[in-house]
Write a protein that holds these residues in place. Sequence first.
Motif, short mmCIF file in Angstrom:
data_model
loop_
_atom_site.label_atom_id
_atom_site.label_comp_id
_atom_site.label_asym_id
_atom_site.label_seq_id
_atom_site.Cartn_x
_atom_site.Cartn_y
_atom_site.Cartn_z
N GLY A 188 57.56 -57.83 32.65
CA GLY A 188 56.93 -57.82 33.96
C GLY A 188 56.40 -56.44 34.28
N TYR A 189 55.40 -56.36 35.15
CA TYR A 189 54.76 -55.07 35.43
C TYR A 189 54.46 -54.96 36.92
CZ TYR A 189 51.56 -51.07 34.90
OH TYR A 189 50.97 -49.84 34.97
N VAL A 190 54.81 -53.80 37.48
CA VAL A 190 54.41 -53.46 38.85
C VAL A 190 53.81 -52.07 38.82
CG1 VAL A 190 55.11 -53.17 41.25
CG2 VAL A 190 56.31 -54.83 39.80
N GLY A 191 52.55 -51.96 39.24
CA GLY A 191 51.88 -50.67 39.27
C GLY A 191 51.42 -50.34 40.67
N HIS A 192 51.44 -49.06 40.99
CA HIS A 192 50.91 -48.59 42.27
C HIS A 192 49.80 -47.59 42.02
CE1 HIS A 192 50.95 -45.67 45.75
NE2 HIS A 192 50.72 -46.82 46.36
N SER A 193 48.66 -47.78 42.68
CA SER A 193 47.54 -46.83 42.62
C SER A 193 47.08 -46.63 41.18
CB SER A 193 47.96 -45.52 43.28
OG SER A 193 46.86 -44.67 43.48
N GLN A 194 47.19 -45.42 40.63
CA GLN A 194 46.75 -45.19 39.25
C GLN A 194 47.55 -46.04 38.27
OE1 GLN A 194 46.81 -41.09 37.95
NE2 GLN A 194 45.81 -41.56 36.02
N GLY A 195 48.76 -46.43 38.65
CA GLY A 195 49.53 -47.32 37.80
C GLY A 195 48.86 -48.68 37.62
N THR A 196 48.00 -49.08 38.57
CA THR A 196 47.23 -50.31 38.40
C THR A 196 46.04 -50.06 37.48
OG1 THR A 196 45.72 -49.94 40.30
CG2 THR A 196 47.85 -50.98 40.76
N THR A 197 45.45 -48.88 37.57
CA THR A 197 44.34 -48.53 36.67
C THR A 197 44.80 -48.59 35.23
OG1 THR A 197 43.60 -46.99 38.41
CG2 THR A 197 42.49 -46.87 36.27
N ASP A 198 45.99 -48.07 34.97
CA ASP A 198 46.52 -48.05 33.60
C ASP A 198 46.55 -49.45 32.99
OD1 ASP A 198 46.93 -45.36 34.03
OD2 ASP A 198 49.10 -45.53 34.30
N VAL A 199 47.19 -50.38 33.69
CA VAL A 199 47.38 -51.70 33.10
C VAL A 199 46.08 -52.49 33.05
CG1 VAL A 199 48.02 -52.90 35.26
CG2 VAL A 199 48.93 -53.70 33.06
N LEU A 200 45.22 -52.34 34.06
CA LEU A 200 43.94 -53.05 34.04
C LEU A 200 43.04 -52.54 32.93
CD1 LEU A 200 43.30 -53.31 37.89
CD2 LEU A 200 43.87 -55.19 36.33
N TRP A 201 43.05 -51.24 32.69
CA TRP A 201 42.26 -50.65 31.59
C TRP A 201 42.76 -51.21 30.26
CZ3 TRP A 201 39.67 -45.56 32.88
CH2 TRP A 201 38.80 -45.16 31.87
N LEU A 202 44.08 -51.26 30.10
CA LEU A 202 44.65 -51.79 28.86
C LEU A 202 44.28 -53.27 28.68
CD1 LEU A 202 46.49 -51.57 26.36
CD2 LEU A 202 48.43 -52.10 27.87
N LEU A 203 44.41 -54.06 29.73
CA LEU A 203 44.09 -55.49 29.64
C LEU A 203 42.61 -55.72 29.40
CD1 LEU A 203 46.33 -56.88 32.54
CD2 LEU A 203 46.74 -57.07 30.07
N ALA A 204 41.76 -54.81 29.88
CA ALA A 204 40.32 -54.96 29.67
C ALA A 204 39.93 -54.62 28.23
CB ALA A 204 39.55 -54.06 30.64
N GLU A 205 40.54 -53.60 27.67
CA GLU A 205 40.17 -53.15 26.33
C GLU A 205 40.96 -53.85 25.23
OE1 GLU A 205 37.64 -51.34 25.70
OE2 GLU A 205 37.17 -50.91 27.78
N ARG A 206 42.14 -54.33 25.55
CA ARG A 206 42.96 -55.05 24.56
C ARG A 206 43.50 -56.32 25.22
NH1 ARG A 206 46.37 -49.72 22.51
NH2 ARG A 206 44.54 -48.46 21.96
N PRO A 207 42.66 -57.30 25.37
CA PRO A 207 43.03 -58.50 26.14
C PRO A 207 44.26 -59.22 25.61
CG PRO A 207 40.65 -58.44 25.74
CD PRO A 207 41.25 -57.35 24.91
N TRP A 208 44.61 -59.01 24.34
CA TRP A 208 45.77 -59.69 23.79
C TRP A 208 47.07 -59.26 24.48
CZ3 TRP A 208 42.63 -56.34 20.98
CH2 TRP A 208 43.19 -55.10 20.64
N TYR A 209 47.07 -58.13 25.17
CA TYR A 209 48.27 -57.72 25.89
C TYR A 209 48.55 -58.63 27.09
CZ TYR A 209 49.85 -53.57 23.43
OH TYR A 209 50.39 -52.73 22.49
N SER A 210 47.60 -59.47 27.46
CA SER A 210 47.85 -60.42 28.55
C SER A 210 48.88 -61.46 28.15
CB SER A 210 46.55 -61.11 28.97
OG SER A 210 46.03 -61.88 27.90
N GLU A 211 49.15 -61.59 26.84
CA GLU A 211 50.19 -62.50 26.38
C GLU A 211 51.58 -61.87 26.46
OE1 GLU A 211 49.59 -65.65 25.46
OE2 GLU A 211 47.51 -65.27 26.04
N VAL A 212 51.60 -60.58 26.76
CA VAL A 212 52.86 -59.83 26.74
C VAL A 212 53.24 -59.34 28.13
CG1 VAL A 212 53.97 -57.74 25.87
CG2 VAL A 212 52.52 -59.11 24.35
N ILE A 213 52.28 -58.79 28.87
CA ILE A 213 52.57 -58.19 30.18
C ILE A 213 52.40 -59.26 31.24
CG2 ILE A 213 52.07 -56.27 31.72
CD1 ILE A 213 50.65 -54.89 29.39
N ASN A 214 53.50 -59.82 31.70
CA ASN A 214 53.48 -60.92 32.65
C ASN A 214 54.76 -60.92 33.49
OD1 ASN A 214 51.06 -62.54 31.81
ND2 ASN A 214 52.18 -62.57 29.87
#
Length: 504
Positions: A188-214
């Motif tokens: 599970g993931y909870v991000g605040h501010s730049q912490g949201t940028t981190d995970v969204l950037w990762l999910l955009a560039e490596r979409p397969w992480y959407s099977e892991v970060i939930n």
Amino acid sequence: MKFSLPRSILLLLFSLILIGICASKSRDPDFGLTPLKYIEKYGYIGELHHIITPDGYILGVHRVRHPDLKDQSLHPVLLQHGWICSSMVFLMGDPFGGTIERHIKNYDTGETIIVQEPSSNLGFALADHGYDVWLLNHRGNTYSTNHTTYNPFKDSDFWRFSFEELALIDLPSSIDYIQRTTGKRNVGYVGHSQGTTDVLWLLAERPWYSEVINPVVLMAPIIDVKHIKSPVKYLAEDIIARGLRLKDGPLFTRGYIIDEFASTICNDHGKTDLCSLVLDTAGDLDTTQLNSTRIGVYLSYIPSGTSRKVARHYIQAITQKELRYFDEGLVGNFIKYGRFRAPKVNWGAINSTTLALFSSKDDAYSSKEEVQIFRNAIKVKLIDDYRVPYAYWSHLDFIVGMEAGRLINARIIMIMDNYFGHQTSVNDSTVAEEEHLRDSKPLAEDPVISTSSSDETIHHSKKIAVKVSEKLSDDNLGFGKIITSRGPMKRPGLRIKINQNDFE
């Protein structure tokens, strides 16, 4: 160099918060405790893990578990802080553990009852509800200033990192480490501010992480800064951009000058009004949500440092009116990216079906315009699109607001429970509905209807169902008054009961 009076004042205020005020010698016993001592003080099990990234950075990661659950296999949840912050922002909100008790008066029956709810300390609250909590620290902050080769105090190359390294190196390295350590596939993931940028950037560039970060909870998301309303915008345009043209190096790290200067400003309660003003101006915090007795504690952990290049990346986004990869110049871009202009991030490539958005009306950094840009950029349906029902809820209120436990953390726990399939039985208790606390300022509209990962509908309501411990007389009891704080919940894993039939 000339500056207009208003911008000079803003510069002064911002400089105070980031250069001077940020490390008070508070009389609060929590002031300046190391994370492990802080965690252990409140009765939890704390661990410090070191994660070595492929490019040699050594990240300090703090782990929090409930002592009664240490031998159980728990679902891991990763918490990621924002700019110049650290793991401590998820633990320092209240001088409590993860659960608080309040007196709530039922004006229909005249009875007063005790109810339990999460505190504003999200890390402890999740641990109380049976989760294995991991708190990450960005490379270059107080707890992640180490490297296998570079000396951060001598080698400027250590500080040569920006958004993409945080998102595409540090975050996946941490996810992989947590998976190996816990044996769990989903994190599970909870991000605040730049912490949201981190995970969204990762999910955009490596979409397969959407099977892991939930699931992925995004508090005050930042993917665009066209409509930023903070004084930081003007500072970036007027002076910071010039000052950061120096060689790569640290920015806003802890030090003697910062700590000593701050002690003369926020050392006692008589001076907290000035500290509150500066926090509100630079950090975007609703002062009515600020526990002024904790200012010294907050400022003993913020700022925690970053690189100048990260700050320059923000400045590029502000001046270019969009967030791209770091602009290295024509030649540098061609060498690094194979093109003369830094590429955009393809937010539309995100395919995660477990994104939950938390926003507010009065956020100067993640404004309603910015949030709408985020909604338009992604192509997937959100499982939750929640706007905090409080008119003046601001950027830092998500992590230290006095009502963050009720308005933010209870909902996060509900989302995690829905995804991971936790039971919400309250075991030999009754259920009461808690109205908004007396000082809440609800929005005229309170929209948020969404679908959970199990296709059940999560509705938002101005009422939240909570466990009732026992009934008391209402003599001399204030509505919503905190009467008892707890360290670890005495019956760990006991969850706030969410009766979805009661929601509006």
